[in-house]
Design a protein around this motif. Structure first.
Motif, PDB file in Angstrom:
ATOM      1  N   ILE A  62     -50.918   2.205   5.648  1.00 44.31           N
ATOM      2  CA  ILE A  62     -49.982   1.525   4.752  1.00 44.31           C
ATOM      3  C   ILE A  62     -49.355   2.513   3.769  1.00 44.31           C
ATOM      4  O   ILE A  62     -50.054   3.260   3.081  1.00 44.31           O
ATOM      5  CB  ILE A  62     -50.685   0.428   3.928  1.00 44.31           C
ATOM      6  N   ASN A  63     -48.026   2.508   3.723  1.00 43.16           N
ATOM      7  CA  ASN A  63     -47.282   3.181   2.669  1.00 43.16           C
ATOM      8  C   ASN A  63     -46.464   2.132   1.929  1.00 43.16           C
ATOM      9  O   ASN A  63     -46.059   1.129   2.521  1.00 43.16           O
ATOM     10  CB  ASN A  63     -46.343   4.256   3.227  1.00 43.16           C
ATOM     11  N   VAL A  64     -46.219   2.358   0.649  1.00 37.42           N
ATOM     12  CA  VAL A  64     -45.387   1.452  -0.136  1.00 37.42           C
ATOM     13  C   VAL A  64     -44.248   2.247  -0.750  1.00 37.42           C
ATOM     14  O   VAL A  64     -44.474   3.252  -1.440  1.00 37.42           O
ATOM     15  CB  VAL A  64     -46.188   0.753  -1.249  1.00 37.42           C
ATOM     16  N   TYR A 115     -42.016   4.461  11.454  1.00 38.55           N
ATOM     17  CA  TYR A 115     -42.965   3.382  11.178  1.00 38.55           C
ATOM     18  C   TYR A 115     -42.854   2.329  12.277  1.00 38.55           C
ATOM     19  O   TYR A 115     -41.795   2.163  12.892  1.00 38.55           O
ATOM     20  CB  TYR A 115     -42.684   2.733   9.819  1.00 38.55           C
ATOM     21  N   ASP A 116     -43.937   1.596  12.471  1.00 39.03           N
ATOM     22  CA  ASP A 116     -43.902   0.502  13.436  1.00 39.03           C
ATOM     23  C   ASP A 116     -43.265  -0.753  12.824  1.00 39.03           C
ATOM     24  O   ASP A 116     -42.631  -1.538  13.526  1.00 39.03           O
ATOM     25  CB  ASP A 116     -45.327   0.160  13.900  1.00 39.03           C
ATOM     26  N   LEU A 135     -47.343   0.741   8.776  1.00 39.03           N
ATOM     27  CA  LEU A 135     -46.505  -0.254   8.111  1.00 39.03           C
ATOM     28  C   LEU A 135     -46.014   0.302   6.788  1.00 39.03           C
ATOM     29  O   LEU A 135     -46.783   0.883   6.020  1.00 39.03           O
ATOM     30  CB  LEU A 135     -47.296  -1.544   7.894  1.00 39.03           C
ATOM     31  N   LEU A 136     -44.724   0.110   6.536  1.00 44.01           N
ATOM     32  CA  LEU A 136     -44.133   0.510   5.267  1.00 44.01           C
ATOM     33  C   LEU A 136     -43.698  -0.743   4.517  1.00 44.01           C
ATOM     34  O   LEU A 136     -42.873  -1.517   4.999  1.00 44.01           O
ATOM     35  CB  LEU A 136     -42.909   1.409   5.494  1.00 44.01           C
ATOM     36  N   VAL A 137     -44.295  -0.958   3.352  1.00 42.64           N
ATOM     37  CA  VAL A 137     -43.870  -2.048   2.470  1.00 42.64           C
ATOM     38  C   VAL A 137     -42.740  -1.514   1.601  1.00 42.64           C
ATOM     39  O   VAL A 137     -42.883  -0.466   0.964  1.00 42.64           O
ATOM     40  CB  VAL A 137     -45.028  -2.551   1.587  1.00 42.64           C
ATOM     41  N   ILE A 138     -41.620  -2.220   1.569  1.00 46.09           N
ATOM     42  CA  ILE A 138     -40.448  -1.777   0.807  1.00 46.09           C
ATOM     43  C   ILE A 138     -40.164  -2.821  -0.259  1.00 46.09           C
ATOM     44  O   ILE A 138     -39.947  -3.991   0.044  1.00 46.09           O
ATOM     45  CB  ILE A 138     -39.217  -1.614   1.727  1.00 46.09           C
TER      46      ILE A 138
END
Length: 368
Positions: free
Chosen positions: A35-37, A80-81, A3-6
């Motif tokens: 998790i990446n942000v 990313y999913d 999951l990528l938080v943008i």
């Protein structure tokens, strides 16, 4: 699951928005999610869980357009999913949607307050508001929403296929577990948050504190947080005659647990407003985490979780005299107030811990 938080806020940073991202990210990581942000703002210094990778496409010499273009390039170059958007920017959201179509990635948005466009009451503002709401919220596969009033608001404004997950305010209690109230001669009441726009009722609080200090002359009010330069100057001008008000400024995330834990009372005088109806203050979870007495106004969902005189102290909003009287009562009955503060910590740990909703959030993403 990746999951990528943008986000369009500075990240990491000592803000409520950044802390919320960190808290639910930790929960998802513990469930096995990666998790990446990604932030389009320049990076600031702050402590953060090392398991969260940070991508900053902004920089001191890079404007917002170049930052957004760099973000789009990154999205198209990595897999990313899910994308989870934490932003109101129509340009950012449109770019992320385009990338999601190219990469066939599910796209979600997190909402912790009513759409900001509802605040504009001009004719042009109302027209733009209708366009924004109809366009923006049709783009997502899922919504992560903080409060039930927000869920009710969005339900008839999104496509039927869009799934909603209720994720209440979450707190990382581990930040406060090692903190204790320091035994010093300094006695202070603390507020912590963003003072812009009077969304937290800082001016109301100053009026209440002026009444309070007529009876308690040895206690100070510490305002922790910032605002725009003009707004901060205006607040300082408003408080110029109050000699026991300290403007601490913006604190680092690592400082906040001790600053709050050392206060004798933690206060939040939120006025009755659209923002307070839909949102839930993240700072309240941090307040409760200290085990100190907490005084807040009865706005939004706060009375759904807290009971006056049982686990916190609640008063009606926009009643500065009543707020001041409650502060005085707390100090007149401080041993009882401390026990009520401990009850607040207990209920917060069971209700607002980031771990309590992590599995449900993970399962929601898997199902989506």
């Amino acid at each position: 699951m990746n999951l990528l938080v943008i986000t369009s806020i500075e990240f990491p940073s000592p803000t409520a928005g950044a802390n919320r991202i960190i808290s639910y990210s930790k929960g998802l990581i513990e469930e096995g999610c990666s998790i990446n942000v990604l932030s389009v703002r320049k990076k600031t210094i702050s402590n953060i869980d090392r398991r969260i990778k940070i991508i900053n496409t902004g920089g001191k010499s890079r404007g917002i357009i170049l930052s957004l273009l760099s973000m789009f390039k990154y999205l198209c170059s990595n897999n990313y999913d899910y994308y989870l958007v934490v932003s109101n920017s129509i340009v950012l959201i449109t770019i992320v949607k385009l990338a999601s179509l190219i990469k066939r990635t599910k796209i979600l948005i997190e909402k912790s307050e009513f759409p900001f466009v509802l605040m504009n009451l001009s004719l042009v503002g109302k027209i733009y508001s209708k366009f924004y709401i109809r366009y923006i919220y049709s783009l997502f596969d899922g919504m992560v929403i903080m409060t039930k009033p927000l869920i009710e608001y969005f339900q008839d404004k999104i496509p039927k296929k869009t799934q909603i997950f209720h994720l209440p305010m979450t707190v990382d209690f581990e930040r406060f577990d090692l903190c204790q109230s320091e035994d010093t001669d300094e006695r202070y009441i603390a507020y912590c948050g963003n003072m812009s726009g009077n969304k937290d009722g800082v001016l109301n609080l100053l009026d209440s504190f002026a009444l309070f200090t007529k009876h308690y002359k040895d206690i100070r009010l510490k305002l922790i947080g910032g605002a725009t330069i003009d707004e901060l100057n205006s607040i300082k001008e408003y408080a110029k005659d109050q000699k026991r008000v300290d403007f601490y400024g913006v604190a680092e995330a690592s400082e906040i647990p001790q600053l709050l834990s050392s206060a004798k009372l933690l206060v939040l005088a939120r006025p009755n407003s659209l923002q307070s109806l839909g949102g839930f203050p993240s700072k309240l979870g941090e307040y409760l985490s200290t085990g100190n007495p907490v005084l807040v106004t009865k706005v939004g969902e706060i009375p759904n979780y807290l009971t006056d005189g049982v686990n916190a102290f609640l008063v009606e909003p926009d009643n500065n005299i009543l707020f001041a009287k409650k502060m005085m009562w707390i100090f007149e009955n401080y041993e009882l107030a401390k026990k009520i503060g401990c009850n607040g910590k207990k209920i917060a740990k069971t209700t607002f811990s980031y771990k309590s909703k992590s599995k449900d959030f993970f399962d929601f993403l898997t199902k989506l």
